[in-house]
Motif scaffolding. Structure first.
Motif, PDB file in Angstrom:
ATOM      1  N   ILE A   1     -21.567  22.027  26.710  1.00 47.55           N
ATOM      2  CA  ILE A   1     -22.195  22.559  25.348  1.00 47.55           C
ATOM      3  C   ILE A   1     -23.449  21.630  25.216  1.00 47.55           C
ATOM      4  N   HIS A   2     -23.685  20.523  25.560  1.00 46.92           N
ATOM      5  CA  HIS A   2     -24.903  19.746  25.459  1.00 46.92           C
ATOM      6  C   HIS A   2     -25.915  20.520  25.904  1.00 46.92           C
ATOM      7  N   THR A   3     -25.814  20.870  27.398  1.00 45.64           N
ATOM      8  CA  THR A   3     -26.915  21.790  27.962  1.00 45.64           C
ATOM      9  C   THR A   3     -27.182  22.718  27.441  1.00 45.64           C
ATOM     10  N   ARG A   4     -26.503  23.764  26.731  1.00 49.94           N
ATOM     11  CA  ARG A   4     -26.801  24.712  25.822  1.00 49.94           C
ATOM     12  C   ARG A   4     -27.444  24.354  24.998  1.00 49.94           C
ATOM     13  N   MET A   5     -27.028  23.461  23.884  1.00 47.21           N
ATOM     14  CA  MET A   5     -27.872  23.010  22.905  1.00 47.21           C
ATOM     15  C   MET A   5     -29.381  22.526  23.181  1.00 47.21           C
ATOM     16  N   VAL A   6     -29.368  21.981  24.211  1.00 49.54           N
ATOM     17  CA  VAL A   6     -30.608  21.351  24.889  1.00 49.54           C
ATOM     18  C   VAL A   6     -31.680  22.548  25.104  1.00 49.54           C
ATOM     19  N   LEU A   7     -31.282  23.542  25.720  1.00 50.03           N
ATOM     20  CA  LEU A   7     -32.007  24.636  25.895  1.00 50.03           C
ATOM     21  C   LEU A   7     -32.416  25.484  24.861  1.00 50.03           C
ATOM     22  N   GLU A   8     -31.342  25.458  24.028  1.00 48.67           N
ATOM     23  CA  GLU A   8     -31.633  26.230  22.617  1.00 48.67           C
ATOM     24  C   GLU A   8     -32.759  25.336  21.826  1.00 48.67           C
ATOM     25  N   ALA A   9     -32.416  24.217  21.660  1.00 53.12           N
ATOM     26  CA  ALA A   9     -33.538  23.559  21.083  1.00 53.12           C
ATOM     27  C   ALA A   9     -35.026  23.430  21.676  1.00 53.12           C
ATOM     28  N   LEU A  10     -35.057  23.286  22.940  1.00 52.61           N
ATOM     29  CA  LEU A  10     -36.375  23.572  23.684  1.00 52.61           C
ATOM     30  C   LEU A  10     -36.848  24.858  23.370  1.00 52.61           C
ATOM     31  N   GLN A  11     -36.368  25.916  23.691  1.00 52.73           N
ATOM     32  CA  GLN A  11     -36.804  27.370  23.338  1.00 52.73           C
ATOM     33  C   GLN A  11     -37.479  27.439  21.953  1.00 52.73           C
ATOM     34  N   ALA A  12     -36.821  26.688  20.897  1.00 51.99           N
ATOM     35  CA  ALA A  12     -37.323  26.722  19.505  1.00 51.99           C
ATOM     36  C   ALA A  12     -38.252  25.899  19.256  1.00 51.99           C
ATOM     37  N   MET A  13     -38.690  24.885  19.962  1.00 50.17           N
ATOM     38  CA  MET A  13     -39.673  23.977  19.593  1.00 50.17           C
ATOM     39  C   MET A  13     -41.262  24.704  19.873  1.00 50.17           C
ATOM     40  N   PRO A  14     -42.105  24.558  18.837  1.00 54.76           N
ATOM     41  CA  PRO A  14     -43.449  25.126  18.859  1.00 54.76           C
ATOM     42  C   PRO A  14     -44.333  24.674  19.973  1.00 54.76           C
ATOM     43  N   GLN A  15     -44.311  23.355  20.453  1.00 56.05           N
ATOM     44  CA  GLN A  15     -44.962  22.852  21.647  1.00 56.05           C
ATOM     45  C   GLN A  15     -44.481  23.753  22.600  1.00 56.05           C
ATOM     46  N   TYR A  16     -43.193  24.075  23.014  1.00 53.88           N
ATOM     47  CA  TYR A  16     -42.827  24.657  24.148  1.00 53.88           C
ATOM     48  C   TYR A  16     -43.359  26.047  24.077  1.00 53.88           C
TER      49      TYR A  16
ATOM     50  N   GLN B   1     -45.679  15.616  34.244  1.00 51.20           N
ATOM     51  CA  GLN B   1     -46.636  15.569  33.412  1.00 51.20           C
ATOM     52  C   GLN B   1     -46.219  15.144  32.085  1.00 51.20           C
ATOM     53  N   MET B   2     -46.698  14.036  31.742  1.00 49.84           N
ATOM     54  CA  MET B   2     -45.970  13.387  30.504  1.00 49.84           C
ATOM     55  C   MET B   2     -45.810  14.189  29.346  1.00 49.84           C
ATOM     56  N   PRO B   3     -46.765  15.157  29.085  1.00 47.20           N
ATOM     57  CA  PRO B   3     -46.292  16.110  27.652  1.00 47.20           C
ATOM     58  C   PRO B   3     -45.234  16.743  28.222  1.00 47.20           C
ATOM     59  N   LEU B   4     -44.751  17.324  29.235  1.00 43.93           N
ATOM     60  CA  LEU B   4     -43.569  18.023  29.574  1.00 43.93           C
ATOM     61  C   LEU B   4     -42.514  17.029  29.534  1.00 43.93           C
ATOM     62  N   LEU B   5     -42.648  16.069  29.902  1.00 42.39           N
ATOM     63  CA  LEU B   5     -41.671  14.978  29.956  1.00 42.39           C
ATOM     64  C   LEU B   5     -41.129  14.674  28.591  1.00 42.39           C
ATOM     65  N   ALA B   6     -42.160  14.482  27.443  1.00 45.57           N
ATOM     66  CA  ALA B   6     -41.749  14.224  26.320  1.00 45.57           C
ATOM     67  C   ALA B   6     -41.027  15.263  25.428  1.00 45.57           C
ATOM     68  N   LEU B   7     -41.559  16.581  25.732  1.00 45.40           N
ATOM     69  CA  LEU B   7     -40.899  17.784  25.421  1.00 45.40           C
ATOM     70  C   LEU B   7     -39.419  17.715  25.658  1.00 45.40           C
ATOM     71  N   LEU B   8     -39.129  17.402  27.172  1.00 48.43           N
ATOM     72  CA  LEU B   8     -37.809  17.409  27.500  1.00 48.43           C
ATOM     73  C   LEU B   8     -36.945  16.592  27.108  1.00 48.43           C
ATOM     74  N   ALA B   9     -37.297  15.254  26.682  1.00 49.59           N
ATOM     75  CA  ALA B   9     -36.643  14.221  26.050  1.00 49.59           C
ATOM     76  C   ALA B   9     -36.348  14.490  24.605  1.00 49.59           C
ATOM     77  N   GLU B  10     -37.312  15.073  24.010  1.00 49.16           N
ATOM     78  CA  GLU B  10     -37.125  15.541  22.662  1.00 49.16           C
ATOM     79  C   GLU B  10     -36.032  16.579  22.552  1.00 49.16           C
ATOM     80  N   ALA B  11     -36.148  17.514  23.416  1.00 49.19           N
ATOM     81  CA  ALA B  11     -35.133  18.723  23.492  1.00 49.19           C
ATOM     82  C   ALA B  11     -33.609  18.004  23.816  1.00 49.19           C
ATOM     83  N   ASP B  12     -33.685  16.853  24.382  1.00 47.11           N
ATOM     84  CA  ASP B  12     -32.385  16.257  24.837  1.00 47.11           C
ATOM     85  C   ASP B  12     -31.953  15.630  23.710  1.00 47.11           C
ATOM     86  N   ALA B  13     -32.711  15.059  22.872  1.00 44.81           N
ATOM     87  CA  ALA B  13     -32.352  14.229  21.708  1.00 44.81           C
ATOM     88  C   ALA B  13     -32.011  15.210  20.449  1.00 44.81           C
ATOM     89  N   ARG B  14     -32.732  16.445  20.303  1.00 40.98           N
ATOM     90  CA  ARG B  14     -32.228  17.456  19.333  1.00 40.98           C
ATOM     91  C   ARG B  14     -30.792  18.236  19.844  1.00 40.98           C
TER      92      ARG B  14
END
Length: 367
Positions: free
Chosen positions: A41-56, A151-164
């Motif tokens: 459930i968490h992984t699916r939510m992370v993927l959804e959050a990631l794809q919804a992020m403008p930076q992504y 690449q730190m910008p990608l890492l920060a995006l992944l961490a943000e998706a993980d948090a959201r």
């Protein structure tokens, strides 16, 4: 055409295609940090959050594929590390183990270019770093080491998706930590590019010694050079040396074992062979003669042991990692004179830690 881990992102299809994805639905998480439920459930939510992020959405198509794959795999080894501690659930070491699993999956199951594979593996390894960087014993060194691999910008995006992509009461704190991480990267000059060092000696010295400064320029008093090979059995290390360095002396654990008819699974015999190899290396080091150290050297702990020895004698260490595609590897091993059983190969592959750029004075990838 850009690489992708899969062309079908439907979750039920992912579970049918990848056993490790199906495993996620059986892995519980702590309700305080993950009230949403299990890892699937968490992984699916992370993927959804990631794809919804403008930076992504602003990333290149290939960067999107890399980040999406890392998000899919970021908690893959909670399945092997999750444990109950009283009334709490933890998964210690899941990121470190997940890095090795991601590497194995992208090497054996999904044909992946080396550079892309290692980016995904590094993102999995460091996905929690933006949240906990300031709690590390040496935050700057930890940050700069990671910057050489990811690449730190990608890492920060992944961490943000993980948090959201979770339900928790401290989500705002997690997002604030990621903002601080980004600012910390900017401050340490490693946000858009890895931290730059004056030369390989300066970089190696900084990561080898405690309480150093990344701006320190050491005096170059190195006296010789050691070429240290790293790679799984059957990758072609011997062939590489014969083709490119035919006159270079070689210290080889395998050669010592074969000369003395020692069995690879004999622990006592292996210990003796290591001592023989170490004495041969010391003799070259004392003479200041260049030589090659030829062994698998697939884990950082083993490499560090030898690199520390070479550095003690003021030798410049050039670490050369050798790899061929999966099918070629199996074919080469099968046809070599001293073939390794495939079961043993797979066991070694699971332990593989590809050398990081900071481990030696120079790190080269022959892939």
């Amino acid at each position: 055409m850009e690489w992708s881990i899969t062309t079908n992102r439907d979750w039920s299809t992912l579970e049918q295609t990848f056993s490790w994805a199906a495993d996620m639905q059986h892995v519980p998480q702590d309700s305080i940090h993950h009230a949403e439920g299990d890892v699937a459930i968490h992984t699916r939510m992370v993927l959804e959050a990631l794809q919804a992020m403008p930076q992504y959405q602003l990333l290149s198509p290939q960067q999107q594929q890399i980040l999406w794959a890392a998000a899919l795999l970021h908690d893959v080894e909670k399945r092997s590390t999750t444990q109950q501690e009283g009334d709490r659930i933890t998964a210690p070491g899941h990121a470190r183990r997940g890095e090795r699993t991601a590497r194995e999956i992208l090497y054996t199951q999904v044909s992946t270019p080396f550079v892309i594979r290692e980016q995904v593996a590094a993102l999995v390894r460091y996905h929690g770093l933006p949240l906990w960087i300031l709690e590390k014993p040496d935050p700057i060194k930890t940050l700069l080491e990671a910057s050489l691999r990811v690449q730190m910008p990608l890492l920060a995006l992944l961490a943000e998706a993980d948090a959201r992509g979770r339900i928790c009461t401290d989500q705002r704190d997690l997002l604030d930590r990621i903002e601080l991480f980004s600012a910390f990267c900017e401050e340490q000059h490693c946000w858009q590019t890895p931290r730059r060092f004056v030369n390989g000696l300066a970089q190696f010295t900084y990561f080898q010694k405690e309480n150093g400064s990344p701006d320190y320029i050491p005096y170059d008093d190195l006296k010789s050079e050691v070429m240290m090979l790293s790679g799984l059995p059957g990758m072609g290390k011997d062939t590489f040396l014969k083709k490119h360095y035919p006159g270079l002396p070689v210290v080889s654990l395998d050669n010592i074992r074969r000369q003395h008819k020692l069995k690879p699974d004999d622990t006592a015999a292996t210990g003796w062979a290591v001592q023989q190899a170490k004495e041969q290396a010391r003799e070259y080091l004392r003479q200041g003669r260049p030589f090659a150290w030829n062994a698998t050297n697939i884990t950082r702990s083993v490499r560090t042991q030898w690199i520390d020895l070479f550095a003690t004698y003021k030798a410049r260490v050039r670490l050369v990692y050798i790899e061929v595609p999966y099918k070629d590897w199996l074919h080469q091993n099968k046809n070599r004179e001293h073939a390794v059983p495939q079961k043993a190969l797979m066991h070694l592959l699971q332990k593989l830690e590809v050398p990081a750029p900071h481990e030696a004075h120079e790190v080269t990838y022959v892939v």
